[in-house]
Scaffold this active site. Structure first.
Site, PDB file in Angstrom:
ATOM      1  CE1 TYR A 101     -11.010   6.777   1.461  1.00  0.00           C
ATOM      2  CE2 TYR A 101     -10.979   9.045   0.556  1.00  0.00           C
ATOM      3  CZ  TYR A 101     -10.741   7.575   0.453  1.00  0.00           C
ATOM      4  OH  TYR A 101      -9.932   7.118  -0.638  1.00  0.00           O
ATOM      5  CD  GLU A 189      -9.436   3.678   1.045  1.00  0.00           C
ATOM      6  OE1 GLU A 189      -9.662   3.868  -0.251  1.00  0.00           O
ATOM      7  OE2 GLU A 189      -9.850   2.838   1.406  1.00  0.00           O
TER       8      GLU A 189
END
Ligand code: GDP
Ligand code: MN
Length: 381
Positions: A101, A189
């Site tokens: 991530y 993101e």
């Protein structure tokens, strides 16, 4: 403004972040053709603004044309958490060994941007953030200097990313921060960044949200806007100039002022209901505006009741009441029960003016919300 995955990936790729080969498709035939051209296996991914598409069945990996057709047929037109899928991204599948991530957002608590990396990427990062916050390495950024290269490396190191790919991941994080900064991002993101057997690092998903108030100076992003609203109701609300967010419940909410609307949302939740939307009608509540707000809320099939929460300030309560009456008189039938709570300037006169054949008037916010929740429950049965 929220970009779709395919749009965000284009922005990221233009800045040098590696993304898989992909084509956007709006029909089954287009999807099958695109899959053939890209070469199997491919991932077929619903392009709607909801998280967790994978878990909800909006992403399918396919091995051949037949499977591609079946997957495209399934996904195109499907309802994903209230949104109808009208386009899919057909994308070269990545054979990964790890999912990371990587993200950049504003840390309001710290008053600074924060760059984040975690080796617990994939579909459950929200759970990771809640249950195991230490699994996410964070570097706060001084916006005057940007994310220093050493900070990017430190975040990647702290997260425990494999050495072989650490440099590439740090470079993705730096690029992501620069994009977030230059393009007035609110959230950027990549979840997951996929790591392949050969040590390739690829952005397999992309989220990029941009501050609406900065769109005037982001023409490239702003021109994507037409394609981004996959919700007709949000498009309608945008045209009318309302701040509107569609939610998944059945109690429609209209108020003036963001704080008041948020309070109403919270109370609906508190009394066991579920808000269908956030709608801030803004200053003034003339009949035309009230009518438009009602049109948006009534158009939502999920709505079973509506609550108005209006605070009269400069806009007086009696004017608002007349606006509500006039607006409701325009509808041949009122599709859902409407409850009104008026407070502030001339609210007493307003409550007397309201036509109780059309609406229920409650004196307090608590009563109004409880009434709307009860109405919604009754209708839903
Ligand atoms: P989200 O569920 O909306 O966040 O969609 P993502 O694009 O993040 O995909 C969710 C999950 O689907 C990923 O974490 C992967 O596990 C899986 N997935 C997506 N694309 C691929 C792919 O190209 N190859 C493989 N093997 N899995 C994929
Ligand atoms: Mn994802």
């Amino acid at each position: 403004m929220r970009l779709h995955e395919y749009q965000a990936k284009r922005v990221f790729a233009d800045a040098g972040i590696p993304v898989p080969d992909a084509t956007l498709a709006t029909t089954v035939a287009e999807a099958v053709d695109a899959a053939g051209e890209i070469g199997f296996p491919v991932a077929i991914k619903a392009q709607v603004h909801v998280g967790g598409r994978g878990k909800a069945g909006g992403i399918k990996l396919v091995e051949d044309a037949e499977e591609a057709r079946a997957a495209a047929e399934d996904i195109l037109g499907m309802d994903l958490k209230g949104f109808t899928v009208d386009r899919v991204l057909v994308e070269q599948a990545v054979d990964f060994v790890n999912e990371l991530y990587v993200g950049v957002t504003m840390d309001r608590g710290a008053g600074k941007p924060v760059a984040m990396v975690s080796t617990k990427g994939g579909v459950n990062i929200e759970e990771v953030a809640a249950e195991n916050p230490d699994a996410i390495a964070r570097e706060h950024v001084d916006p005057a200097y940007g994310l220093h290269p050493y900070q990017a490396r430190k975040a990647v190191y702290d997260a425990g990313v494999d050495r072989e790919v650490a440099g590439d991941v740090a470079s993705i994080l730096s690029t992501l921060y620069d994009l977030w900064d230059e393009k007035d991002g609110s959230d950027a993101e990549i979840n997951p960044v996929m790591i392949t057997d050969e040590g390739e690092v690829i952005a397999a998903d992309a989220v990029f949200n941009v501050d609406d108030d900065a769109l005037f100076r982001q023409p490239e992003i702003a021109q994507l806007e037409g394609e981004t609203t996959d919700d007709d109701l949000e498009a309608m609300a945008n045209e009318y100039g309302f701040d509107y967010v569609r939610l998944s419940g059945n109690v429609g909410i209209i108020g003036n002022g963001a704080g008041l609307v948020m309070t109403t949302l919270d109370l609906v939740d508190h009394y066991g209901g579920a808000p269908a939307n956030f709608l801030d009608i803004g200053g003034g509540a003339k009949a035309g505006r009230v009518r438009n707000a009602l049109e948006v809320v009534f158009a939502d099939d999920n709505v079973d009741s509506v609550v108005f929460n209006i605070f009269g300030g400069i806009t007086r309560g009696d004017e608002v009441a007349r606006g509500i009456n006039e607006a409701l008189e325009e509808f041949d039938t009122i599709p859902n029960p409407v409850t009104v709570r008026l407070a502030g300037t001339n609210s007493v006169q307003g409550m007397e003016i309201l036509n109780t054949d059309l609406v229920t008037v409650e004196e307090t916010l608590e009563e109004a919300v409880q009434r709307a929740v009860a109405d919604a429950e009754e209708v839903a049965q």
